[in-house]
Design a protein around this motif. Sequence first.
Motif, mmCIF file in Angstrom:
data_model
loop_
_atom_site.group_PDB
_atom_site.id
_atom_site.type_symbol
_atom_site.label_atom_id
_atom_site.label_comp_id
_atom_site.label_asym_id
_atom_site.label_seq_id
_atom_site.Cartn_x
_atom_site.Cartn_y
_atom_site.Cartn_z
ATOM 1 N N ALA A 101 -3.561 -7.334 -1.581
ATOM 2 C CA ALA A 101 -3.493 -7.668 -3.003
ATOM 3 C C ALA A 101 -4.330 -8.900 -3.326
ATOM 4 O O ALA A 101 -4.645 -9.154 -4.494
ATOM 5 C CB ALA A 101 -2.042 -7.896 -3.422
ATOM 6 N N GLY A 102 -4.686 -9.662 -2.304
ATOM 7 C CA GLY A 102 -5.495 -10.857 -2.505
ATOM 8 C C GLY A 102 -6.981 -10.595 -2.472
ATOM 9 O O GLY A 102 -7.775 -11.537 -2.488
ATOM 10 N N ASP A 108 -8.262 -4.469 -7.990
ATOM 11 C CA ASP A 108 -8.669 -3.998 -9.314
ATOM 12 C C ASP A 108 -8.890 -2.481 -9.327
ATOM 13 O O ASP A 108 -8.508 -1.791 -10.276
ATOM 14 C CB ASP A 108 -9.949 -4.701 -9.758
ATOM 15 N N ALA A 109 -9.531 -1.978 -8.271
ATOM 16 C CA ALA A 109 -9.813 -0.540 -8.213
ATOM 17 C C ALA A 109 -8.522 0.272 -8.206
ATOM 18 O O ALA A 109 -8.406 1.290 -8.910
ATOM 19 C CB ALA A 109 -10.643 -0.218 -6.978
ATOM 20 N N PHE A 110 -7.547 -0.163 -7.424
ATOM 21 C CA PHE A 110 -6.283 0.572 -7.331
ATOM 22 C C PHE A 110 -5.501 0.487 -8.646
ATOM 23 O O PHE A 110 -4.987 1.496 -9.143
ATOM 24 C CB PHE A 110 -5.436 0.037 -6.179
ATOM 25 N N MET A 111 -5.416 -0.724 -9.200
ATOM 26 C CA MET A 111 -4.664 -0.892 -10.446
ATOM 27 C C MET A 111 -5.312 -0.099 -11.588
ATOM 28 O O MET A 111 -4.633 0.560 -12.371
ATOM 29 C CB MET A 111 -4.593 -2.372 -10.816
ATOM 30 N N PHE A 288 -12.333 6.827 -0.897
ATOM 31 C CA PHE A 288 -11.389 7.653 -0.137
ATOM 32 C C PHE A 288 -10.002 7.619 -0.777
ATOM 33 O O PHE A 288 -9.359 8.658 -0.950
ATOM 34 C CB PHE A 288 -11.323 7.161 1.310
ATOM 35 N N VAL A 289 -9.547 6.418 -1.127
ATOM 36 C CA VAL A 289 -8.220 6.283 -1.732
ATOM 37 C C VAL A 289 -8.154 7.007 -3.070
ATOM 38 O O VAL A 289 -7.211 7.764 -3.338
ATOM 39 C CB VAL A 289 -7.852 4.790 -1.899
#
Length: 298
Positions: A101-102, A108-111, A288-289
Amino acid sequence: MMESNPRLRRPNSAWSFVAVLITFVCQISGVMAATPAEKPAAPSVDKPVPAKPAAPNTVRAKPEVFEIDGNKAFVYVAPQPAQGKPWIWYGPTIKGNVIIAGHRMYFDAFMNAGIALAGFDLGEVRGSPASTAKFTSFYDAMVKRGYSTKPILLGQSRGGMMTLAWAFRNPDKVQAWAGIYPVCNLSSWPLKSSKKETLADFGMTEAELVARLGEFNPISNIAGLAERKVPMFAVHGDKDGLVPYDDNTRLLKERYEAAGGTLNVKIVPGRGHEISPAFFECQELIDFVLKNASPRQP
C-alpha cells in the motif's frame, strides 16, 4: 621646528589604507582569475550505483481495521468497488504494515480499478498448517464482508511462502497468484536464513520438518492449482542473493508448467532483493492483476 598637526596627517593615513586595500583586492582577483575552477569529483567506479527508490504512496488512505482471534486485519477499500468486489490478499503484513500500500503506482492502479487491498497480520509465519488455518479465518471474514470468494494472492519475498502455502491447500478459492521476488521453496530462504522462525511456525525440529518437506513445501503441492488453471505471475531479479531465482521462482515455474499450469515470469537482469521501480513499478504485474480481477469462465 613647527610641530606637525595631527589633523593634517589623518587624510594621508586614510588614503594610504585605501590604496593598500585596493592593491590587496587586485592581487586576490588576479590569483582567482589565474586559478581554474575546480571540477566536481567523478563518481567512484568502485561503488555500486544504488537502485532508484520506488515512488512512495501519496494517497492519504486509511485502511479499515478489524480483529480475528486477536490478530488484526487491514482492508483498503476501493472508492468504487468493481463488480463482485474483487480483492488482493497481500503478504506479508507485519506490525500493521501492508507494505504494498506504500507504493503509489500499485496502490493507485488497484484502487482506480475498484480492487480492494487487504492483509492479515500473523507476524513471522512460514506456511505451516496452523498458520494457514488462521489465514483461512481471515479469508472467511472477508467473504462475510461481501468480498469475492476468489481473491488474487500477492506475495512479496516471504509473503510468497505465506500465500502459496494457503493457495495449495485451498486451490478452489484462488483467482490468481502473483509474486515479487517470492519465497516459494521451504528448503531455500526459510530453512537457510530464517530457520528459527520457520521451525517455530511448524512446531518441529529441523529433522522432523525436513523429513516431511514434501508434505509442506508449496513447490511440491501445486497440482491442484494447475488443475484449476490458476494463472500465476512473478517478477524476480537474476542477482537475488537472499531469495535466489533458481531456487524459488524458476523451480516453481518449471514444476507448475510441468503440471499443466501457466506461470509468466519477468526476470530483471542484474537486480537483487531490493526496493526499486523494477519491482514496485512493474506494469506487467499491474496488467496481470487487472486482467484477472474478473471471475474466470469455468
